[in-house]
Scaffold this motif. Structure first.
Motif, PDB file in Angstrom:
ATOM      1  N   CYS A 327       1.847 -32.585  -9.458  1.00  0.00           N
ATOM      2  CA  CYS A 327       0.433 -32.959  -9.442  1.00  0.00           C
ATOM      3  C   CYS A 327       0.220 -34.204  -8.604  1.00  0.00           C
ATOM      4  O   CYS A 327       1.138 -34.993  -8.364  1.00  0.00           O
ATOM      5  CB  CYS A 327      -0.099 -33.167 -10.858  1.00  0.00           C
ATOM      6  SG  CYS A 327       0.300 -34.775 -11.568  1.00  0.00           S
ATOM      7  N   ASP A 328      -1.009 -34.352  -8.145  1.00  0.00           N
ATOM      8  CA  ASP A 328      -1.501 -35.563  -7.500  1.00  0.00           C
ATOM      9  C   ASP A 328      -2.999 -35.628  -7.775  1.00  0.00           C
ATOM     10  O   ASP A 328      -3.510 -34.853  -8.594  1.00  0.00           O
ATOM     11  CB  ASP A 328      -1.183 -35.576  -5.992  1.00  0.00           C
ATOM     12  CG  ASP A 328      -1.839 -34.415  -5.239  1.00  0.00           C
ATOM     13  OD1 ASP A 328      -2.779 -33.781  -5.788  1.00  0.00           O
ATOM     14  OD2 ASP A 328      -1.431 -34.128  -4.109  1.00  0.00           O
ATOM     15  N   ASP A 329      -3.715 -36.498  -7.102  1.00  0.00           N
ATOM     16  CA  ASP A 329      -5.165 -36.539  -7.282  1.00  0.00           C
ATOM     17  C   ASP A 329      -5.906 -36.304  -5.970  1.00  0.00           C
ATOM     18  O   ASP A 329      -7.103 -36.590  -5.870  1.00  0.00           O
ATOM     19  CB  ASP A 329      -5.597 -37.874  -7.899  1.00  0.00           C
ATOM     20  CG  ASP A 329      -5.224 -39.074  -7.040  1.00  0.00           C
ATOM     21  OD1 ASP A 329      -4.588 -38.886  -5.976  1.00  0.00           O
ATOM     22  OD2 ASP A 329      -5.566 -40.220  -7.426  1.00  0.00           O
ATOM     23  N   ASP A 330      -5.194 -35.776  -4.977  1.00  0.00           N
ATOM     24  CA  ASP A 330      -5.815 -35.573  -3.670  1.00  0.00           C
ATOM     25  C   ASP A 330      -5.584 -34.177  -3.106  1.00  0.00           C
ATOM     26  O   ASP A 330      -6.257 -33.770  -2.165  1.00  0.00           O
ATOM     27  CB  ASP A 330      -5.279 -36.599  -2.661  1.00  0.00           C
ATOM     28  CG  ASP A 330      -3.764 -36.635  -2.631  1.00  0.00           C
ATOM     29  OD1 ASP A 330      -3.154 -35.710  -2.069  1.00  0.00           O
ATOM     30  OD2 ASP A 330      -3.187 -37.586  -3.183  1.00  0.00           O
ATOM     31  N   GLY A 331      -4.611 -33.438  -3.627  1.00  0.00           N
ATOM     32  CA  GLY A 331      -4.361 -32.084  -3.156  1.00  0.00           C
ATOM     33  C   GLY A 331      -3.451 -31.979  -1.958  1.00  0.00           C
ATOM     34  O   GLY A 331      -3.035 -30.878  -1.595  1.00  0.00           O
ATOM     35  N   ALA A 332      -3.108 -33.090  -1.331  1.00  0.00           N
ATOM     36  CA  ALA A 332      -2.261 -33.045  -0.133  1.00  0.00           C
ATOM     37  C   ALA A 332      -0.793 -33.269  -0.472  1.00  0.00           C
ATOM     38  O   ALA A 332       0.082 -32.510  -0.059  1.00  0.00           O
ATOM     39  CB  ALA A 332      -2.739 -34.084   0.886  1.00  0.00           C
ATOM     40  N   PRO A 355      -9.097 -32.890 -13.239  1.00  0.00           N
ATOM     41  CA  PRO A 355     -10.205 -33.860 -13.327  1.00  0.00           C
ATOM     42  C   PRO A 355      -9.692 -35.266 -13.582  1.00  0.00           C
ATOM     43  O   PRO A 355      -8.613 -35.463 -14.155  1.00  0.00           O
ATOM     44  CB  PRO A 355     -11.027 -33.332 -14.510  1.00  0.00           C
ATOM     45  CG  PRO A 355     -10.050 -32.573 -15.347  1.00  0.00           C
ATOM     46  CD  PRO A 355      -9.069 -31.960 -14.378  1.00  0.00           C
ATOM     47  N   ALA A 356     -10.468 -36.247 -13.172  1.00  0.00           N
ATOM     48  CA  ALA A 356     -10.041 -37.645 -13.300  1.00  0.00           C
ATOM     49  C   ALA A 356      -9.723 -38.015 -14.740  1.00  0.00           C
ATOM     50  O   ALA A 356      -8.782 -38.763 -15.014  1.00  0.00           O
ATOM     51  CB  ALA A 356     -11.126 -38.560 -12.738  1.00  0.00           C
ATOM     52  N   GLU A 357     -10.480 -37.451 -15.686  1.00  0.00           N
ATOM     53  CA  GLU A 357     -10.257 -37.810 -17.085  1.00  0.00           C
ATOM     54  C   GLU A 357      -8.937 -37.260 -17.625  1.00  0.00           C
ATOM     55  O   GLU A 357      -8.451 -37.716 -18.682  1.00  0.00           O
ATOM     56  CB  GLU A 357     -11.414 -37.321 -17.961  1.00  0.00           C
ATOM     57  CG  GLU A 357     -11.641 -35.822 -17.950  1.00  0.00           C
ATOM     58  CD  GLU A 357     -12.636 -35.373 -16.878  1.00  0.00           C
ATOM     59  OE1 GLU A 357     -13.187 -34.274 -17.009  1.00  0.00           O
ATOM     60  OE2 GLU A 357     -12.845 -36.148 -15.902  1.00  0.00           O
ATOM     61  N   ALA A 358      -8.332 -36.308 -16.909  1.00  0.00           N
ATOM     62  CA  ALA A 358      -7.043 -35.767 -17.364  1.00  0.00           C
ATOM     63  C   ALA A 358      -5.903 -36.758 -17.145  1.00  0.00           C
ATOM     64  O   ALA A 358      -4.856 -36.652 -17.799  1.00  0.00           O
ATOM     65  CB  ALA A 358      -6.741 -34.457 -16.637  1.00  0.00           C
ATOM     66  N   PHE A 359      -6.093 -37.725 -16.260  1.00  0.00           N
ATOM     67  CA  PHE A 359      -5.064 -38.742 -15.992  1.00  0.00           C
ATOM     68  C   PHE A 359      -5.182 -39.826 -17.062  1.00  0.00           C
ATOM     69  O   PHE A 359      -5.489 -40.978 -16.785  1.00  0.00           O
ATOM     70  CB  PHE A 359      -5.234 -39.314 -14.590  1.00  0.00           C
ATOM     71  CG  PHE A 359      -4.960 -38.318 -13.496  1.00  0.00           C
ATOM     72  CD1 PHE A 359      -3.749 -38.325 -12.826  1.00  0.00           C
ATOM     73  CD2 PHE A 359      -5.902 -37.369 -13.139  1.00  0.00           C
ATOM     74  CE1 PHE A 359      -3.476 -37.409 -11.822  1.00  0.00           C
ATOM     75  CE2 PHE A 359      -5.645 -36.435 -12.141  1.00  0.00           C
ATOM     76  CZ  PHE A 359      -4.424 -36.456 -11.486  1.00  0.00           C
TER      77      PHE A 359
END
Length: 533
Positions: A327-332, A355-359
């Motif tokens: 996982c990441d938060d940008d997809g790249a 989603p941001a709240e999952a982090f």
């Protein structure tokens, strides 16, 4: 299982590997003897660290485990430890290293061999472009429009780097380089210390359809030094933050590459199923930077920057045939990392658009480990008073040799837990022994074992060396007072700035020969191929 570990042989392991079934083939020797020769997929898992690492690196208790050594009995001791921790299918490879050779098994030297061998095969299949050190130096001297990006970890970059290079660790390349070289006429050179990370990084940018001309620095900083050219030291140049539109473009490019590589995607609901570890081992890695991870991450995900995960896969995922979820938060970064792991024959998933709240978890990774045996403790303040009073006391430090050499409690002795009986013979006779390590975790398990080998009382320094530092205690450097040979780490020929030329050239020659070794071994299932556009 019974107290007698299962007996496993060459045919058992080869069948598992050929059929792509899960198996944890673990070389339980220290890293230096491991690097002198081991089977391709025998992951280094030192006996000394089993309690610290087992629950993180072996997520399923019923996974088949086979321990391996050089015939010195470490495999049997390791098997007993795994069984005591609740692992249900633990075996010992009969006869160790010599039996593997006698059965016709291929032996590989050095470390992180699966990744390095894959990189060599990938270059041959993809015809990844590269320039010699002399050619790149001429381009620099001519003032050509170019950007040099170093795909190693930042700490490696700081030790030595190509003049003018910028630190962009491997998984960051597709996300960061478009903004470092926005003009498609700007040439991009990717380097590392040797070959693997520069080749993989170069091909990543090519696969992601970067419009620039991209090439690897052939043989990395080793090639640069062999060409008798100067390196920079202590540089701080790093990539800058990537704006939103560039992040979105990088994510699209990376996902296209991942899909061509056969990467699967999943949502948060599937993570719950994977996390049950029923019948299938699953690893969960957050491939962003450590700082991003600690600011917020998905529960249960381990911090491992993507470029290093590709470079050192077996160190963090020793169960060959397992599932890997990124996982990441940008997809790249996750998609590009996954594209390489898939070509290395792993089943790989990327968590899509979390989603941001999952982090929701913050802070560093909290390792899972069994409770340590109880040992009488001593505080840092009490130890300081005892040393100042000249009491008959010996401090024994189970830190890694490189850490011990950098700094330890004054007068401390270095020892390896895996060699504790021999180390005890080298220690001075004392009324008391205080056992420590950087954080107190490893020493807590080593303390009762040392107590069986010495006549004096054994105490555990509460909180380890960090507690000593926090209490204002000074450290001393150097490597005097070695009760064990420092075999816990193999010195890479490309490390530091003082490697002999002959060693660097021999390392390159070895890498060039890995493709032939892969062919003789025949168990890798690697599938490198161009994934452009």
């Amino acid at each position: 299982m019974s107290n007698t570990p299962l007996s496993r042989d060459f045919d058992f392991l080869r069948s598992k590997l050929l059929n792509r079934e899960e198996v944890a083939f673990l070389d339980v020797r220290e890293e230096a003897p491991h690097a002198e020769g081991h089977p391709l997929f025998a992951a280094n898992f030192p006996l000394a660290r089993i309690e610290l690492d087992a629950f993180t690196k072996l997520p399923r208790r019923d996974v088949p485990i086979v321990t391996f050594d050089g015939g010195e009995g470490l495999a049997e001791a390791a098997a007993r430890k795994f069984a005591a921790l609740g692992f249900e299918d633990v075996g010992v490879f009969d006869g160790g290293l010599e039996a593997w050779k006698a059965a016709g098994g291929e032996l590989f030297i050095d470390v992180n061999v699966p990744s390095k061998a894959f990189g060599e095969l990938m270059e041959e299949v993809c015809h990844t472009p590269s320039h010699s050190a002399q050619e790149v130096k001429a381009m620099i001297d001519a003032g050509e429009d170019m950007v040099i990006v170093d795909s190693r970890r930042f700490d490696e970059f700081q030790v030595m780097s190509i003049p003018g290079a910028i630190s962009v660790p491997g998984a960051e390349l597709v996300l960061r380089v478009p903004d470092l070289a926005p003009n498609p006429e700007t040439k991009v050179i990717v380097n590392c210390a040797g070959r693997t990370r520069s080749l993989v990084g170069t091909q990543s940018l090519i696969n992601a359809a970067l419009p620039n001309q991209v090439a690897a620095l052939r043989n990395g900083t080793i090639g640069w030094l062999l060409a008798e050219q100067e390196l920079d030291r202590g540089q701080q140049r790093r990539y800058r933050e990537t704006p939103g539109p560039s992040r979105e473009a990088a994510a699209r490019r990376a996902k296209a590459v991942a899909q061509k590589a056969g990467v699967k995607h999943c949502g948060l609901a599937e993570l719950e199923s994977f996390g049950k570890q029923q019948g299938r081992s699953s690893y969960f890695f957050d491939v962003r930077s450590r700082a991003e991870y600690e600011a917020g991450h998905l529960p249960g995900f381990f911090p491992m920057e993507g470029g290093q995960l590709v470079q050192e896969t077996e160190m963090y995922a020793p169960v060959r045939g397992a599932r890997i979820v990124l996982c990441d938060d940008d997809g790249a970064r996750a998609n590009m990392t996954a594209s390489w792991l898939a070509q290395m024959a792993w089943e790989v998933y990327v968590v899509e658009n979390p989603p941001a709240e999952a982090f929701s978890e913050t802070g560093p990774w909290l390792p899972k480990q069994p409770d340590a045996p109880r040992t009488p403790g001593i505080t840092a303040d009490a130890l300081k008073m005892a040393l100042e009073a000249g009491e008959d006391l010996t401090v024994v430090d189970f830190a890694k040799h490189a850490v011990f050499k950098q700094g330890h409690i004054p007068g401390a002795w270095y020892a390896l837990r895996s060699q504790i009986a021999e180390a005890a013979k080298a220690l001075p006779r004392s009324a008391r022994y205080v056992v420590t390590c950087p954080d107190g975790r490893l020493s807590a398990f080593a303390a009762p074992e040392l107590a069986q080998e010495v006549s004096g009382e054994v105490l555990l320094l509460e909180g380890g060396n960090q507690a000593w530092i926090d209490a204002g205690g000074a450290l001393e450097g150097g490597e005097e007072r070695l009760a064990s040979a420092p075999i816990d780490r193999y010195r890479r020929p490309y490390e530091g700035t003082d490697a002999p030329r002959a060693a660097m050239q021999a390392y390159l020659d070895w890498e060039f020969g890995l493709i032939e070794q892969l062919a003789r071994d025949g168990t890798h299932h690697f599938m490198p191929r161009p994934l452009v556009g």
